[in-house]
Scaffold this motif. Structure first.
Motif, mmCIF file in Angstrom:
data_model
loop_
_atom_site.group_PDB
_atom_site.id
_atom_site.type_symbol
_atom_site.label_atom_id
_atom_site.label_comp_id
_atom_site.label_asym_id
_atom_site.label_seq_id
_atom_site.Cartn_x
_atom_site.Cartn_y
_atom_site.Cartn_z
ATOM 1 N N LYS A 92 0.826 -1.209 0.000
ATOM 2 C CA LYS A 92 0.000 0.000 0.000
ATOM 3 C C LYS A 92 0.859 1.257 0.000
ATOM 4 C CE LYS A 92 -4.040 -1.976 2.371
ATOM 5 N NZ LYS A 92 -3.601 -3.286 2.750
ATOM 6 N N LEU A 93 2.017 1.206 0.668
ATOM 7 C CA LEU A 93 2.902 2.370 0.667
ATOM 8 C C LEU A 93 3.466 2.622 -0.730
ATOM 9 C CD1 LEU A 93 4.876 1.780 3.997
ATOM 10 C CD2 LEU A 93 2.988 3.370 3.591
ATOM 11 N N VAL A 94 3.820 1.552 -1.413
ATOM 12 C CA VAL A 94 4.335 1.699 -2.776
ATOM 13 C C VAL A 94 3.259 2.259 -3.690
ATOM 14 C CG1 VAL A 94 5.375 0.486 -4.717
ATOM 15 C CG2 VAL A 94 5.960 -0.187 -2.377
ATOM 16 N N GLU A 95 2.042 1.748 -3.554
ATOM 17 C CA GLU A 95 0.945 2.249 -4.385
ATOM 18 C C GLU A 95 0.655 3.712 -4.089
ATOM 19 O OE1 GLU A 95 -2.237 -0.384 -3.534
ATOM 20 O OE2 GLU A 95 -1.478 -2.024 -4.803
ATOM 21 N N LEU A 96 0.793 4.105 -2.832
ATOM 22 C CA LEU A 96 0.601 5.512 -2.478
ATOM 23 C C LEU A 96 1.625 6.394 -3.180
ATOM 24 C CD1 LEU A 96 -0.864 7.633 -0.741
ATOM 25 C CD2 LEU A 96 0.775 7.133 1.084
ATOM 26 N N VAL A 152 0.666 6.634 -6.835
ATOM 27 C CA VAL A 152 -0.474 7.540 -7.023
ATOM 28 C C VAL A 152 -0.003 8.989 -7.013
ATOM 29 C CG1 VAL A 152 -2.571 8.405 -5.927
ATOM 30 C CG2 VAL A 152 -2.214 5.944 -6.153
ATOM 31 N N ASN A 153 0.967 9.290 -6.161
ATOM 32 C CA ASN A 153 1.495 10.653 -6.098
ATOM 33 C C ASN A 153 2.565 10.910 -7.161
ATOM 34 O OD1 ASN A 153 0.475 12.174 -3.458
ATOM 35 N ND2 ASN A 153 0.686 10.009 -2.951
ATOM 36 N N ARG A 154 2.717 9.958 -8.081
ATOM 37 C CA ARG A 154 3.614 10.105 -9.231
ATOM 38 C C ARG A 154 5.058 10.380 -8.823
ATOM 39 N NH1 ARG A 154 -0.152 13.759 -13.392
ATOM 40 N NH2 ARG A 154 -1.897 12.246 -13.489
ATOM 41 N N LEU A 155 5.519 9.632 -7.850
ATOM 42 C CA LEU A 155 6.920 9.749 -7.458
ATOM 43 C C LEU A 155 7.788 9.027 -8.484
ATOM 44 C CD1 LEU A 155 6.768 9.047 -3.614
ATOM 45 C CD2 LEU A 155 6.801 11.259 -4.768
ATOM 46 N N SER A 156 8.944 9.583 -8.759
ATOM 47 C CA SER A 156 9.893 8.903 -9.638
ATOM 48 C C SER A 156 10.497 7.705 -8.897
ATOM 49 C CB SER A 156 10.997 9.862 -10.074
ATOM 50 O OG SER A 156 11.763 10.279 -8.954
ATOM 51 N N GLN A 157 11.223 6.873 -9.624
ATOM 52 C CA GLN A 157 11.823 5.699 -8.995
ATOM 53 C C GLN A 157 12.805 6.100 -7.891
ATOM 54 O OE1 GLN A 157 11.153 2.436 -9.399
ATOM 55 N NE2 GLN A 157 9.454 3.075 -10.701
ATOM 56 N N THR A 158 13.554 7.166 -8.143
ATOM 57 C CA THR A 158 14.490 7.634 -7.116
ATOM 58 C C THR A 158 13.754 8.166 -5.902
ATOM 59 O OG1 THR A 158 16.099 8.221 -8.836
ATOM 60 C CG2 THR A 158 16.411 9.194 -6.658
ATOM 61 N N GLU A 159 12.711 8.965 -6.127
ATOM 62 C CA GLU A 159 11.930 9.493 -5.011
ATOM 63 C C GLU A 159 11.206 8.385 -4.270
ATOM 64 O OE1 GLU A 159 10.748 13.954 -6.656
ATOM 65 O OE2 GLU A 159 9.500 12.231 -7.165
ATOM 66 N N LEU A 160 10.705 7.393 -5.002
ATOM 67 C CA LEU A 160 10.031 6.267 -4.365
ATOM 68 C C LEU A 160 10.987 5.506 -3.452
ATOM 69 C CD1 LEU A 160 7.371 4.598 -4.288
ATOM 70 C CD2 LEU A 160 8.354 3.179 -6.089
ATOM 71 N N PRO A 180 13.165 4.331 3.940
ATOM 72 C CA PRO A 180 12.751 4.481 5.355
ATOM 73 C C PRO A 180 12.017 3.257 5.893
ATOM 74 C CG PRO A 180 12.265 6.476 4.106
ATOM 75 C CD PRO A 180 12.659 5.442 3.098
ATOM 76 N N ALA A 181 11.163 2.645 5.057
ATOM 77 C CA ALA A 181 10.399 1.494 5.536
ATOM 78 C C ALA A 181 11.274 0.270 5.770
ATOM 79 C CB ALA A 181 9.289 1.158 4.534
ATOM 80 N N SER A 182 12.389 0.177 5.062
ATOM 81 C CA SER A 182 13.263 -0.991 5.199
ATOM 82 C C SER A 182 14.415 -0.762 6.177
ATOM 83 C CB SER A 182 13.834 -1.379 3.827
ATOM 84 O OG SER A 182 14.573 -0.309 3.264
ATOM 85 N N LEU A 183 14.524 0.429 6.737
ATOM 86 C CA LEU A 183 15.639 0.738 7.636
ATOM 87 C C LEU A 183 15.723 -0.176 8.863
ATOM 88 C CD1 LEU A 183 15.991 4.638 7.651
ATOM 89 C CD2 LEU A 183 17.671 2.941 6.921
ATOM 90 N N PRO A 184 14.596 -0.572 9.499
ATOM 91 C CA PRO A 184 14.735 -1.482 10.642
ATOM 92 C C PRO A 184 15.456 -2.776 10.296
ATOM 93 C CG PRO A 184 12.553 -0.502 10.632
ATOM 94 C CD PRO A 184 13.208 -0.093 9.348
ATOM 95 N N GLN A 185 15.125 -3.392 9.165
ATOM 96 C CA GLN A 185 15.814 -4.613 8.763
ATOM 97 C C GLN A 185 17.255 -4.334 8.350
ATOM 98 O OE1 GLN A 185 12.357 -6.426 6.258
ATOM 99 N NE2 GLN A 185 13.674 -8.112 6.838
ATOM 100 N N ILE A 186 17.472 -3.183 7.736
ATOM 101 C CA ILE A 186 18.832 -2.841 7.322
ATOM 102 C C ILE A 186 19.739 -2.699 8.534
ATOM 103 C CG2 ILE A 186 20.246 -1.055 6.238
ATOM 104 C CD1 ILE A 186 17.994 -0.578 4.262
ATOM 105 N N PHE A 187 19.252 -2.064 9.588
ATOM 106 C CA PHE A 187 20.069 -1.909 10.788
ATOM 107 C C PHE A 187 20.331 -3.262 11.446
ATOM 108 C CE2 PHE A 187 19.371 2.713 10.828
ATOM 109 C CZ PHE A 187 20.619 3.124 11.262
ATOM 110 N N THR A 188 19.369 -4.171 11.374
ATOM 111 C CA THR A 188 19.621 -5.519 11.878
ATOM 112 C C THR A 188 20.746 -6.177 11.095
ATOM 113 O OG1 THR A 188 17.307 -5.757 12.555
ATOM 114 C CG2 THR A 188 18.597 -7.788 12.284
ATOM 115 N N GLY A 189 20.729 -6.010 9.774
ATOM 116 C CA GLY A 189 21.809 -6.536 8.947
ATOM 117 C C GLY A 189 23.143 -5.874 9.241
#
Length: 277
Positions: free
Chosen positions: A169-173, A176-184, A191-200
């Protein structure tokens, strides 16, 4: 039922009462004192001849052996190992984030590279040593490369998994707001994947210390891995255990720094653990 009596009843859906902050602080203090208590117990067991001293030296004997090395010599060992871990960890982390982000965003690239990466990840650390020595000699390059290899794979896997697990749903949002691939990527996926990244990152840091020991056991004249090898060859268990304790201490300190950075960067999270005192 009287109106006042209804106020005393707690709803099953009501917010649970938080534990007092002082209680958690006492548990944290107990966690810090636990290793000290263990060392005191080992000291007593060795002095009472319950544990053979030639197998497990008393902590006071270990401290005396480290003291006899001298501050300058011991500092050189610690400094050499710490700099190698820092350089290798940064190199491996940068490569892990780059490859992980690329493969996490592209199913095709993930299908292309994932079998090779999984095969390479299964190679033990000591198996890399003769290859790196053959390719790079006995200077710092093979040691730092080996440490980077150890840090690379946990970070790479965490980045790929973190990006793949972002709520659709976050990706679809974002779309919808027409974010570019870099902005997405920068505004939603990262930001959404940072918790797992810090675990890694924390896992990669611990493996960086382990791979550092493997590198210094084979080809080094300075470092805690070399101190381990020297203690083994000279029959000095006090040096061996001293190096192990220093590795544990340095690993804990570096993980604490990384955990502090994680808490600062992810302070926006509203999770069960973050809401607990």
């Amino acid at each position: 039922m009287a109106p006042d009596d209804s106020l005393t009843l707690s709803s099953p859906l009501s917010t649970p009462e938080r534990k007092p902050k002082s209680a958690l602080q006492r548990w944290r203090m107990a966690g810090l004192l636990l290793p000290v208590a263990f060392l005191a117990l080992m000291e007593a067991l060795v002095r009472l001849h319950v544990v053979p001293e030639h197998l497990v030296p008393a902590p006071s004997t270990i401290a005396e052996a480290l003291w006899q090395l001298g501050g300058d010599r011991l500092g050189r060992h610690i400094g050499a190992s710490s700099l190698r871990v820092l350089a290798g960890f940064l190199l491996g982390t940068a490569a892990g984030i780059a490859f992980g982000a690329t493969m996490g965003l592209s199913r095709r690239l993930d299908a292309l590279f994932d079998p090779s990466f999984q095969a390479l990840r299964s190679i033990p650390s000591l198996a890399w040593v003769p290859v790196l020595l053959l390719w790079m000699g006995i200077d710092e390059a093979p040691k730092i490369t080996l440490i980077a290899i150890g840090a690379f794979f946990p970070v790479h896997l965490a980045v790929v998994a973190g990006i793949r697990d972002v709520d659709r749903k976050l990706v679809e949002l974002g779309e919808v707001n027409r974010l570019s691939q870099t902005e997405l990527f920068m505004r939603i996926l990262l930001p959404a994947s940072l918790p797992q990244i810090f675990t890694g990152l924390r896992t990669g840091l611990s493996l960086a210390w382990m791979f550092m020991v493997a590198a210094e056991l084979i080809a080094a004249t300075r470092g805690l891995g070399y101190l381990l090898s020297d203690g083994r060859e000279t029959g000095r268990p006090d040096l061996v255990f001293g190096a192990i304790l220093l590795l544990a201490l340095l690993g804990k300190l570096s993980d604490t720094v990384l955990k502090f950075a994680e808490n600062r960067v992810l302070s926006w999270r509203d999770t069960r653990v973050s809401n607990e005192c």
